[in-house]
Every structure is written in structure tokens, then in C-alpha cells.
Design an enzyme around this catalytic site. Structure first.
Site, PDB file in Angstrom:
ATOM      1  N   CYS A  30       0.827  -1.209   0.000  1.00 31.20           N
ATOM      2  CA  CYS A  30       0.000   0.000   0.000  1.00 31.20           C
ATOM      3  C   CYS A  30       0.864   1.263   0.000  1.00 31.20           C
ATOM      4  O   CYS A  30       1.548   1.550   0.987  1.00 31.20           O
ATOM      5  CB  CYS A  30      -0.916  -0.054   1.226  1.00 31.20           C
ATOM      6  SG  CYS A  30      -1.713   1.485   1.651  1.00 31.20           S
ATOM      7  N   CYS A  33       0.134   3.807   2.732  1.00 30.71           N
ATOM      8  CA  CYS A  33       0.579   3.253   4.020  1.00 30.71           C
ATOM      9  C   CYS A  33       2.060   3.555   4.253  1.00 30.71           C
ATOM     10  O   CYS A  33       2.481   3.817   5.378  1.00 30.71           O
ATOM     11  CB  CYS A  33       0.362   1.742   4.078  1.00 30.71           C
ATOM     12  SG  CYS A  33      -1.361   1.235   3.942  1.00 30.71           S
TER      13      CYS A  33
END
Length: 105
Positions: A30, A33
Site C-alpha cells: 500500500c 501506508c
């Protein structure tokens, strides 16, 4: 360093910790993230002993992610007395994340 929490350790480390907690639900693949991760690590260092700052990899800990309805990552949940009291979905500035944690102390 942020505490790495798993499906098996979540209850003891977060729910029963006796301290407010900030939990970052994330995954290796991600992109957003990876932007939030270093900020969470900074906050973990600043709040050692005052609050639990933890990370949950949603790919390897699907039970906890499902239990809390994590659909988008990064999602940061804030816990007080074992209950979710606030959340942030997506990338947010450090000031916002800290303000929400401070409100629980």
C-alpha cells in the site's frame, strides 16, 4: 518503534493494555501506508509509556481487520478502555493524528 500486533496478540496488547491506543492498519503493498508509516513510528517514539502505538498488517492479520471493518488502508483506529473512539482513513498530517491521541490521554 510501533508495536507489531497480530490477530493473537491484539486483545492483550490493545484491548486489555489499560492505556489509550492508536492502531495503524496497513499492508506492505500500500503506497499511502508507506507515507503514514514513518509518521506512526515517530509518534510511537514520542508516546512511549503514555499510550500504545501499534501497527497491524491486514494481509497477515485478517481476523482483526475484519472484526473492525477495515475496508480501506491506511486506517488508524483509536482505542480507549478497549473501545474504538475515533478513526482516520487515508493519509493524514501528523498534527491530526497526534491531536486525536492527545484527546485520549
Amino acid at each position: 518503534m510501533a508495536l507489531e500486533v497480530t490477530d493473537t496478540s491484539f486483545e492483550s496488547e490493545i484491548i486489555n493494555s489499560g492505556k489509550p491506543a492508536m492502531v495503524d492498519f496497513w499492508a506492505v503493498w500500500c503506497g499511502p501506508c508507506r507515507m503514514v508509516g514513518p509518521v506512526v513510528e515517530e509518534i510511537a517514539g514520542e508516546y512511549t509509556g503514555k499510550a500504545v502505538v501499534a501497527k497491524v498488517d491486514v494481509d497477515t492479520n485478517q481476523e482483526v481487520a475484519a472484526k473492525y471493518g477495515i475496508r480501506n488502508i491506511p486506517t488508524i483506529l483509536y482505542f480507549k478502555n478497549g473501545e474504538v473512539v475515533d478513526k482516520v482513513v487515508g493519509v493524514a498530517p501528523k498534527e491530526q493524528l497526534v491531536a486525536k491521541l492527545e484527546a485520549l490521554l
